[in-house]
Motif scaffolding. Structure first.
Motif, PDB file in Angstrom:
ATOM      1  N   LYS A   1       0.835  -1.200   0.000  1.00 23.76           N
ATOM      2  CA  LYS A   1       0.000   0.000   0.000  1.00 23.76           C
ATOM      3  C   LYS A   1       0.873   1.255   0.000  1.00 23.76           C
ATOM      4  CE  LYS A   1      -3.824   1.808   2.732  1.00 23.76           C
ATOM      5  NZ  LYS A   1      -4.752   1.489   3.838  1.00 23.76           N
ATOM      6  N   GLU A   2       1.898   1.259   0.854  1.00 27.57           N
ATOM      7  CA  GLU A   2       2.784   2.414   0.941  1.00 27.57           C
ATOM      8  C   GLU A   2       3.510   2.626  -0.391  1.00 27.57           C
ATOM      9  OE1 GLU A   2       2.436   4.484   3.128  1.00 27.57           O
ATOM     10  OE2 GLU A   2       3.995   5.818   2.317  1.00 27.57           O
ATOM     11  N   LYS A   3       3.933   1.531  -0.998  1.00 23.30           N
ATOM     12  CA  LYS A   3       4.640   1.593  -2.289  1.00 23.30           C
ATOM     13  C   LYS A   3       3.742   2.222  -3.366  1.00 23.30           C
ATOM     14  CE  LYS A   3       7.149  -1.662  -5.325  1.00 23.30           C
ATOM     15  NZ  LYS A   3       7.334  -3.124  -5.574  1.00 23.30           N
ATOM     16  N   ILE A   4       2.480   1.778  -3.372  1.00 28.37           N
ATOM     17  CA  ILE A   4       1.532   2.298  -4.365  1.00 28.37           C
ATOM     18  C   ILE A   4       1.221   3.768  -4.101  1.00 28.37           C
ATOM     19  CG2 ILE A   4      -0.926   2.142  -4.994  1.00 28.37           C
ATOM     20  CD1 ILE A   4      -0.497  -0.948  -5.073  1.00 28.37           C
TER      21      ILE A   4
ATOM     22  N   SER B   1       3.007   5.789 -18.510  1.00 25.45           N
ATOM     23  CA  SER B   1       3.763   4.593 -18.098  1.00 25.45           C
ATOM     24  C   SER B   1       3.655   4.366 -16.601  1.00 25.45           C
ATOM     25  CB  SER B   1       5.243   4.737 -18.449  1.00 25.45           C
ATOM     26  OG  SER B   1       5.407   4.758 -19.827  1.00 25.45           O
ATOM     27  N   ALA B   2       3.831   5.440 -15.833  1.00 22.22           N
ATOM     28  CA  ALA B   2       3.790   5.300 -14.373  1.00 22.22           C
ATOM     29  C   ALA B   2       2.413   4.820 -13.908  1.00 22.22           C
ATOM     30  CB  ALA B   2       4.161   6.622 -13.703  1.00 22.22           C
ATOM     31  N   SER B   3       1.339   5.323 -14.549  1.00 29.25           N
ATOM     32  CA  SER B   3      -0.015   4.897 -14.175  1.00 29.25           C
ATOM     33  C   SER B   3      -0.235   3.429 -14.517  1.00 29.25           C
ATOM     34  CB  SER B   3      -1.066   5.743 -14.901  1.00 29.25           C
ATOM     35  OG  SER B   3      -0.863   7.119 -14.653  1.00 29.25           O
ATOM     36  N   GLU B   4       0.306   3.025 -15.659  1.00 25.93           N
ATOM     37  CA  GLU B   4       0.147   1.622 -16.046  1.00 25.93           C
ATOM     38  C   GLU B   4       0.935   0.705 -15.112  1.00 25.93           C
ATOM     39  OE1 GLU B   4      -0.908   1.950 -20.778  1.00 25.93           O
ATOM     40  OE2 GLU B   4       1.166   1.590 -20.218  1.00 25.93           O
ATOM     41  N   LYS B   5       2.072   1.200 -14.617  1.00 26.10           N
ATOM     42  CA  LYS B   5       2.838   0.375 -13.679  1.00 26.10           C
ATOM     43  C   LYS B   5       2.091   0.194 -12.366  1.00 26.10           C
ATOM     44  CE  LYS B   5       7.488   0.844 -15.409  1.00 26.10           C
ATOM     45  NZ  LYS B   5       8.138   2.093 -15.826  1.00 26.10           N
ATOM     46  N   VAL B   6       1.452   1.260 -11.889  1.00 28.97           N
ATOM     47  CA  VAL B   6       0.645   1.141 -10.671  1.00 28.97           C
ATOM     48  C   VAL B   6      -0.509   0.156 -10.914  1.00 28.97           C
ATOM     49  CG1 VAL B   6      -0.887   2.353  -9.063  1.00 28.97           C
ATOM     50  CG2 VAL B   6       1.231   3.437  -9.800  1.00 28.97           C
ATOM     51  N   ALA B   7      -1.130   0.276 -12.098  1.00 28.96           N
ATOM     52  CA  ALA B   7      -2.233  -0.635 -12.431  1.00 28.96           C
ATOM     53  C   ALA B   7      -1.758  -2.084 -12.402  1.00 28.96           C
ATOM     54  CB  ALA B   7      -2.802  -0.288 -13.810  1.00 28.96           C
ATOM     55  N   LEU B   8      -0.569  -2.317 -12.912  1.00 28.10           N
ATOM     56  CA  LEU B   8      -0.043  -3.684 -12.939  1.00 28.10           C
ATOM     57  C   LEU B   8       0.212  -4.191 -11.519  1.00 28.10           C
ATOM     58  CD1 LEU B   8       0.780  -5.784 -15.138  1.00 28.10           C
ATOM     59  CD2 LEU B   8       3.135  -5.187 -14.575  1.00 28.10           C
ATOM     60  N   LEU B   9       0.745  -3.320 -10.659  1.00 24.65           N
ATOM     61  CA  LEU B   9       0.948  -3.709  -9.259  1.00 24.65           C
ATOM     62  C   LEU B   9      -0.374  -4.108  -8.612  1.00 24.65           C
ATOM     63  CD1 LEU B   9       3.500  -1.074  -7.839  1.00 24.65           C
ATOM     64  CD2 LEU B   9       3.864  -3.527  -8.124  1.00 24.65           C
ATOM     65  N   LEU B  10      -1.400  -3.295  -8.874  1.00 25.04           N
ATOM     66  CA  LEU B  10      -2.721  -3.592  -8.301  1.00 25.04           C
ATOM     67  C   LEU B  10      -3.285  -4.888  -8.866  1.00 25.04           C
ATOM     68  CD1 LEU B  10      -4.333  -0.061  -8.325  1.00 25.04           C
ATOM     69  CD2 LEU B  10      -4.028  -1.481  -6.307  1.00 25.04           C
TER      70      LEU B  10
ATOM     71  N   VAL C   1      -7.202   4.028  -2.552  1.00 25.21           N
ATOM     72  CA  VAL C   1      -6.223   3.087  -2.006  1.00 25.21           C
ATOM     73  C   VAL C   1      -6.198   3.211  -0.476  1.00 25.21           C
ATOM     74  CG1 VAL C   1      -3.757   2.501  -1.917  1.00 25.21           C
ATOM     75  CG2 VAL C   1      -4.814   3.018  -4.112  1.00 25.21           C
ATOM     76  N   GLU C   2      -6.217   4.450   0.004  1.00 27.98           N
ATOM     77  CA  GLU C   2      -6.225   4.689   1.453  1.00 27.98           C
ATOM     78  C   GLU C   2      -7.389   3.975   2.126  1.00 27.98           C
ATOM     79  OE1 GLU C   2      -3.635   6.119   2.717  1.00 27.98           O
ATOM     80  OE2 GLU C   2      -4.489   5.379   4.600  1.00 27.98           O
ATOM     81  N   GLU C   3      -8.554   4.128   1.520  1.00 21.96           N
ATOM     82  CA  GLU C   3      -9.776   3.559   2.109  1.00 21.96           C
ATOM     83  C   GLU C   3      -9.994   2.110   1.683  1.00 21.96           C
ATOM     84  OE1 GLU C   3     -12.591   6.338   0.618  1.00 21.96           O
ATOM     85  OE2 GLU C   3     -11.848   8.010   1.851  1.00 21.96           O
ATOM     86  N   GLU C   4      -8.973   1.510   1.113  1.00 20.95           N
ATOM     87  CA  GLU C   4      -9.027   0.116   0.673  1.00 20.95           C
ATOM     88  C   GLU C   4     -10.241  -0.182  -0.203  1.00 20.95           C
ATOM     89  OE1 GLU C   4      -7.404  -2.627   3.327  1.00 20.95           O
ATOM     90  OE2 GLU C   4      -5.924  -1.089   3.812  1.00 20.95           O
ATOM     91  N   ALA C   5     -10.440   0.678  -1.189  1.00 20.80           N
ATOM     92  CA  ALA C   5     -11.524   0.446  -2.152  1.00 20.80           C
ATOM     93  C   ALA C   5     -11.259  -0.844  -2.921  1.00 20.80           C
ATOM     94  CB  ALA C   5     -11.614   1.619  -3.130  1.00 20.80           C
ATOM     95  N   TYR C   6     -12.288  -1.333  -3.565  1.00 22.53           N
ATOM     96  CA  TYR C   6     -12.148  -2.591  -4.291  1.00 22.53           C
ATOM     97  C   TYR C   6     -11.179  -2.411  -5.473  1.00 22.53           C
ATOM     98  CZ  TYR C   6     -13.329  -7.033  -6.384  1.00 22.53           C
ATOM     99  OH  TYR C   6     -13.250  -8.293  -6.912  1.00 22.53           O
TER     100      TYR C   6
END
Lengths: 90, 90, 90, 90
Positions: free
Chosen positions: A6-9, A45-54, B27-32
């Motif tokens: 979570k902190e990383k994201i 790119s950065a948004s897609e990387k976050v999406a991939l992490l999620l 993300v903070e509120e742990e959304a789906y």
């Protein structure tokens, strides 16, 4: 989600927010178009990387959990594929 | 860049900034997860749309101007293609 | 299009055709899914690279020519942007 | 893979092969660049759709099976994420 993930994201999202504000400044100060485009490309790119992490996190915990529990697995699988489909925009 | 185009682009960038903050809250509120992914997908699309607006503006004014002036046209063309290449990520 | 560029593009298209047939064989012989996906990814990249070559060629000759001639430049510009837009799928 | 899915995928691949040959003909006959670009865009989309079908099939059977069996699930998950990552090109 694990606290560490979570902190990383959140860190990445804050960096993206900073990049978006940076682009606003660049547009304000009439920076060279091609430089602004490069910055926008880096936001994408950065948004897609976050999406991939999620996506990884979601598959690893939520989807896998549902399959292991033998409950709601079909629904989770379909949802996952829908999310991938929207991301690939196919 | 024309004042009207600039305002249009800045409005879009502010909206994107708001979306990024929205994702942080989610993300903070742990959304789906899947909902967060949808929001990130919408940030990616919105950023690409701004990039396209800038690309149009740049080609319409800067590249076209250089060709009309017969000065620096080759350089501008190459730069434009480089920008498109980075965006397509090919 | 210059003869040399045309030959280069045709060679790439023939290679893509071969890759598509290769994927058909892989599916026929029940190759491992992830390997087939890798091959499909390479077809996508190769097709986008050909598209970029054509885009460069088109911009360099057709669009630039129209601007230099001062005739039909607006139409060509719009067409170019439309083609880029469809490729970025934004 | 189920016989029905396999046939569906092979039909799509044959159609893509036909499209690639169609583009070769267009280039040969010096068709208008923008039309060739549109055709290439359609090859890209069609290839991505096949990839998504394979991804679904792979996740539904191979990955899910490994999780249900409790054997090799970690490896399968990692492989799946790698395949998605390469496709998103992030």
């Amino acid at each position: 989600m694990k606290a560490r993930d979570k902190e990383k994201i959140q860190n990445r999202l804050r960096r993206i927010e900073g990049q978006v504000r940076g682009v606003q400044r660049m547009v304000e100060e009439e920076a060279y178009c091609v430089d602004v485009l490069t910055q926008l490309g880096s936001i994408v790119s950065a948004s897609e990387k976050v999406a991939l992490l999620l996506l990884k996190d979601h598959t690893e915990h939520c989807v896998r959990g549902a399959i292991e529990d033998g409950e709601g697995a079909d629904e989770k699988m379909e949802e996952l594929m829908g999310a991938i489909e929207r991301f690939l925009r196919v």
